[in-house]
Design an enzyme around this catalytic site. Structure first.
Site, mmCIF file in Angstrom:
data_model
loop_
_atom_site.group_PDB
_atom_site.id
_atom_site.type_symbol
_atom_site.label_atom_id
_atom_site.label_comp_id
_atom_site.label_asym_id
_atom_site.label_seq_id
_atom_site.Cartn_x
_atom_site.Cartn_y
_atom_site.Cartn_z
ATOM 1 N N TYR A 161 46.478 31.724 37.522
ATOM 2 C CA TYR A 161 47.427 32.734 37.049
ATOM 3 C C TYR A 161 48.339 32.179 35.945
ATOM 4 C CZ TYR A 161 49.927 37.162 37.777
ATOM 5 O OH TYR A 161 50.470 38.422 37.637
ATOM 6 N N ASP A 188 56.584 34.364 31.873
ATOM 7 C CA ASP A 188 55.529 35.158 32.523
ATOM 8 C C ASP A 188 54.205 34.367 32.569
ATOM 9 O OD1 ASP A 188 54.287 37.370 33.726
ATOM 10 O OD2 ASP A 188 53.809 38.302 31.798
ATOM 11 N N ASP A 192 42.646 58.397 34.634
ATOM 12 C CA ASP A 192 43.218 58.069 33.325
ATOM 13 C C ASP A 192 43.082 56.568 33.082
ATOM 14 O OD1 ASP A 192 45.396 56.727 34.689
ATOM 15 O OD2 ASP A 192 46.160 58.725 35.132
ATOM 16 N N HIS A 251 44.001 41.774 42.991
ATOM 17 C CA HIS A 251 44.452 40.367 42.906
ATOM 18 C C HIS A 251 43.898 39.568 44.085
ATOM 19 C CE1 HIS A 251 46.937 40.218 39.404
ATOM 20 N NE2 HIS A 251 47.842 41.096 39.838
ATOM 21 N N HIS A 276 45.583 47.690 41.967
ATOM 22 C CA HIS A 276 45.903 46.496 41.175
ATOM 23 C C HIS A 276 46.201 45.320 42.105
ATOM 24 C CE1 HIS A 276 47.875 44.410 37.640
ATOM 25 N NE2 HIS A 276 48.455 43.777 38.668
ATOM 26 N N GLU A 277 47.056 45.556 43.102
ATOM 27 C CA GLU A 277 47.461 44.452 43.992
ATOM 28 C C GLU A 277 46.291 43.949 44.833
ATOM 29 O OE1 GLU A 277 50.005 43.069 43.218
ATOM 30 O OE2 GLU A 277 50.971 44.680 42.116
ATOM 31 N N GLU A 308 45.149 39.366 35.482
ATOM 32 C CA GLU A 308 45.902 40.618 35.373
ATOM 33 C C GLU A 308 45.011 41.773 34.909
ATOM 34 O OE1 GLU A 308 48.787 42.241 35.871
ATOM 35 O OE2 GLU A 308 49.003 40.550 37.223
ATOM 36 N N HIS A 339 51.129 39.190 31.732
ATOM 37 C CA HIS A 339 51.236 40.656 31.741
ATOM 38 C C HIS A 339 51.253 41.236 30.326
ATOM 39 C CE1 HIS A 339 52.702 39.815 35.870
ATOM 40 N NE2 HIS A 339 52.100 40.957 36.141
HETATM 41 C C1 L5W Z 1 53.764 46.974 38.726
HETATM 42 C C2 L5W Z 1 54.157 46.212 39.934
HETATM 43 C C3 L5W Z 1 53.313 44.960 39.867
HETATM 44 C C4 L5W Z 1 53.535 45.852 37.780
HETATM 45 N N1 L5W Z 1 51.595 42.964 38.924
HETATM 46 C C5 L5W Z 1 51.863 43.947 38.066
HETATM 47 O O1 L5W Z 1 50.988 41.833 38.493
HETATM 48 C C6 L5W Z 1 52.520 45.158 38.603
HETATM 49 C C7 L5W Z 1 51.526 46.246 38.803
HETATM 50 C C8 L5W Z 1 52.376 47.476 38.913
HETATM 51 O O2 L5W Z 1 51.538 43.861 36.937
HETATM 52 ZN ZN ZN Z 2 49.174 41.977 38.707
HETATM 53 CA CA CA Z 3 46.445 55.637 36.555
#
Ligand code: L5W
Ligand code: ZN
Ligand code: CA
Length: 552
Positions: A409, A473, A432, A398, A394-395, A418, A478
Site C-alpha cells: 500500500y 497518502d 455508474d 481491499h 471497495h473495502e 486502491e 488515493h
Molecule cells: C471513502 C472511504 C474510504 C474513501 N479507502 C477509500 O481507501 C475510501 C473509499 C470510500 O478510498
Molecule cells: Zn481504499
Molecule cells: Ca457508484
C-alpha cells in the site's frame, strides 16, 4: 365396519373384525403373512387393530388396539409375543432385537423398549416399543425398524478404519479443526447461547440407512458453539472413510428480519435470534464463518458489541448504518461467490465482520486487515459510509487484494491496490463509474468521491504525465489510482463489465504480486485477457486502454 382413520402422509388402516366379512378386504398394504398376523390379533380380541404404515416402509410403524387378549407381565412374555408375531415386523427378537429398557408409568402401563441391531451393531434410530396396559394386555407396538438391514448391508460388519480416523474425516467434512472451535477463539459476547460449553467429539459404530442401502458407519457427533452453534452428526463409512450423510442438529436461530438503510430504503436481512434478541448475523452463506455487524458505539475499540433488536425490525434511524453494512456485505459476498467462485475475502469462507458507528463524525471507512470499519460521517461531507454499496465493495476488495496479490500500500503498487478496489466497486454496483455518490455530501446531489471515467474532475490524474509525486497518502495512493482507474473505465466501457471483471479478477488473483506497478498491471491484464479470449478485441482493448493513460 368401524370407521377407518387416516392421517396426512401416513397410510392408516383400521382393520375391523366382523364375522360377516373378511377383515382385510379393504387393504392391499402388507404381505399376506402380515395381514394374517393382524387378522389373528383382531379375531382373538374381537376388536379392531389400527395399523399405521409409513410410505415406502415394509413394516408398520404403529399398531394399536386390543393387540393381545391375554396378559403379559414379563420381558420373556413380551419377547415370546414378538416371536409369535414376527411376520409382522419381520424381525427375530432373539437375533435382531435387544431389550434396552422397561418402564412402568403413572397410568400403570408398561413400556418395553427394544433396539434393532445387525450382528450386534445397532441400526441407527431403529427402535421397537411394546406397550401393555395395567392388566398386561398389549395395546400398542410402535417404532421404525429395518427388516432389510441385514439383507441390504453393503459388505459385512467389520470396520476398515478406526474411530480416530472417522473423527478426522468428520472434521474435514465440515471444514473445521477442533482447534478452530475452541472457546478462546470466541468473542465473549457471541450472539447465541448454548448449553454446549466445550468442543465435544463422539463416535460409535452403527448401521446407517441411506436410500434403502445399509452402511456400516461411524456416527460421529461434533458439538461446539464457535464459530457457530453446532451439533453435527456425520456418518462416516467404516469401510472406505467416505461421508454417507451429515447434518447439523442444532436448531439454529437463523431468521429473516428487515430494516431501513441509510437512505431510508427497506431491505430484508438475514438475522439471528438468540436470548430473545435479534442480531445482524447471517449464517445462511456456505461459509466457515458468518457475516456479522458490530457497533463501536461512537468509540474506537474494535470490534465492539453486537447491535441487537428486540423484534427483528431494524427500522430506527440509529440502526441504518448497521442495516446497510450487513446488507451490502452480503451483496459483495454474493458477488465474489457467484461471479468468481470466491468464498469470502480469503476464499476460505472466513467471517466478514463490519463495525459501524466508529468514532464521532468520522468521515472514513477502512479494512483494518481483519475487518471493515465505517464511520457515521459528519452529516455534511459524508452520511454513514456503509450506506453506499460501492464503498462496501471497495473495502471488501481491499481484503481480497490483501489475501491475493497483496499489493503493497505505497506508491504505484498502493495506487494499484486502491484502483482495484475502485474498479471492483464498479463491477459490484454496475450503475455508474462513480465512487461513493450514495454517501458523499448527503446534502448535495450529483457529486461523488471519485470517477473512473473522469478522474481529473476529482483531482486525480488520468495519465502518467500527471503522476503526482508526494510523501503524503503513502505516495499518493488515493490520487494516482486515477491513472489505472481511467484505464479500467476505458476497458469496461469497451468490452463490457462481464468480460472485464473476469480479466481483472484473474490478473489480481493469478498474476499480480506485492510490488506490481502499473506496467505490471497492464501486462497481467493482457495475459489474463489472452488466457480467456485469445489475442482479439479484448486484448487489443486493454492495449489501447493503457496506451491512453501512458502506461506501456
Ligand atoms: C471513502 C472511504 C474510504 C474513501 N479507502 C477509500 O481507501 C475510501 C473509499 C470510500 O478510498
Ligand atoms: Zn481504499
Ligand atoms: Ca457508484
Amino acid at each position: 365396519m368401524k370407521k377407518r382413520k387416516s392421517a396426512a402422509l401416513l397410510l392408516t388402516l383400521g382393520l375391523a373384525f366382523s364375522s360377516s366379512m373378511p377383515a382385510f378386504a379393504a387393504s392391499d398394504i402388507g404381505t399376506s403373512a402380515q395381514k394374517q398376523v393382524i387378522e389373528k390379533m383382531e379375531q382373538a380380541s374381537k376388536d379392531e387393530v389400527q395399523v399405521t404404515w409409513k410410505k415406502g416402509q415394509k413394516v408398520p410403524s404403529f399398531i394399536s388396539g386390543k393387540v393381545t387378549k391375554k396378559s403379559i407381565k414379563s420381558k420373556e412374555g413380551i419377547k415370546k409375543f414378538l416371536k409369535e408375531n414376527k411376520d409382522l415386523f419381520q424381525l427375530d427378537p432373539k437375533s435382531d432385537l435387544t431389550l434396552l429398557d422397561v418402564k412402568t408409568d403413572d397410568l400403570g402401563m408398561t413400556h418395553y423398549e427394544f433396539a434393532q441391531s445387525v450382528k450386534g451393531v445397532p441400526v441407527n434410530g431403529a427402535e421397537l416399543k411394546v406397550h401393555t396396559d395395567e392388566n398386561g394386555k398389549v395395546i400398542a407396538v410402535n417404532g421404525d425398524v429395518h427388516p432389510d438391514a441385514p439383507k441390504n448391508l453393503q459388505g459385512n460388519v467389520s470396520a476398515n478404519i478406526n474411530e480416530d480416523k472417522a473423527i478426522d474425516v468428520a472434521w474435514n467434512s465440515i471444514n473445521l479443526s477442533p482447534k478452530e472451535t475452541h472457546a478462546e477463539n470466541a468473542e465473549e459476547n457471541v450472539p447465541f447461547k448454548s448449553t454446549v460449553k466445550n468442543t465435544v467429539e463422539k463416535s460409535k459404530l452403527v448401521i446407517y440407512e441411506k436410500d434403502n442401502n445399509y452402511f456400516l458407519a461411524y456416527k460421529v457427533e461434533l458439538q461446539f458453539i464457535y464459530p457457530y452453534p453446532a451439533n453435527w452428526k456425520v456418518f462416516v463409512d467404516a469401510k472406505d472413510g467416505s461421508i454417507v450423510d451429515s447434518y447439523n442438529a442444532v436448531a439454529d436461530g437463523a431468521t429473516t428480519g428487515y430494516g431501513y438503510g441509510v437512505l431510508g430504503d427497506y431491505k430484508e436481512l438475514n438475522t439471528y435470534l438468540s436470548g430473545g434478541n435479534y442480531f445482524l448475523y447471517d449464517t445462511t452463506k456456505p461459509m466457515n464463518g458468518v457475516i456479522e455487524v458490530r457497533t463501536a458505539q461512537n468509540g474506537t475499540s474494535l470490534p465492539g458489541p453486537y447491535p441487537v433488536d428486540s423484534n427483528n425490525a431494524f427500522t430506527a434511524t440509529s440502526q441504518a448504518a448497521a442495516v446497510d453494512a450487513h446488507y451490502y456485505a452480503s451483496q459483495v459476498y454474493d458477488y465474489f461467490y457467484n461471479t468468481h467462485n470466491r468464498n469470502s475475502y480469503d476464499n476460505n469462507g472466513s467471517t466478514i465482520r463490519s463495525t459501524v458507528n466508529y468514532g464521532s463524525n468520522y468521515n472514513n471507512a477502512f479494512w483494518n486487515g481483519s475487518q471493515m470499519v465505517y464511520g457515521d460521517g459528519d452529516g455534511s461531507t459524508f452520511a454513514p459510509l456503509s450506506g453506499a454499496l460501492d464503498i462496501v465493495a471497495h473495502e471488501l476488495t481491499h481484503a481480497v487484494t490483501d489475501t491475493t496479490a497483496n499489493l503493497v500500500y505505497q506508491d504505484q503498487s498502493g495506487a494499484l491496490n486502491e484502483s482495484m478496489s475502485d474498479v471492483f466497486s464498479v463491477f459490484v454496483e454496475r450503475e455508474d463509474y462513480l465512487l461513493g455518490e450514495d454517501a458523499y455530501t448527503p446534502n448535495r446531489s450529483g457529486d461523488a468521491l471519485r470517477s473512473l471515467s473522469n478522474p481529473p474532475a476529482y483531482n486525480q490524474p488520468d495519465h502518467m504525465d500527471n503522476y503526482y509525486y508526494t510523501n503524503s497518502d503513502n505516495g499518493g495512493v488515493h490520487t494516482n489510482s486515477g491513472i489505472p482507474n481511467k484505464a479500467g473505465y476505458l476497458t469496461i466501457s469497451s468490452i463490457g463489465a462481464d468480460k472485464a471483471e473476469k480479466i481483472y479478477y484473474r490478473a489480481l488473483t493469478v498474476y499480480l504480486g506485492p510490488y506490481s506497478n502499473f506496467s505490471d498491471a497492464r501486462a497481467a491484464l493482457l495475459q489474463s485477457a489472452a488466457d480467456y479470449y485469445g489475442y482479439g478485441t479484448e486484448y487489443d482493448t486493454i492495449v489501447d486502454s493503457w496506451n491512453q493513460v501512458g502506461v506501456y
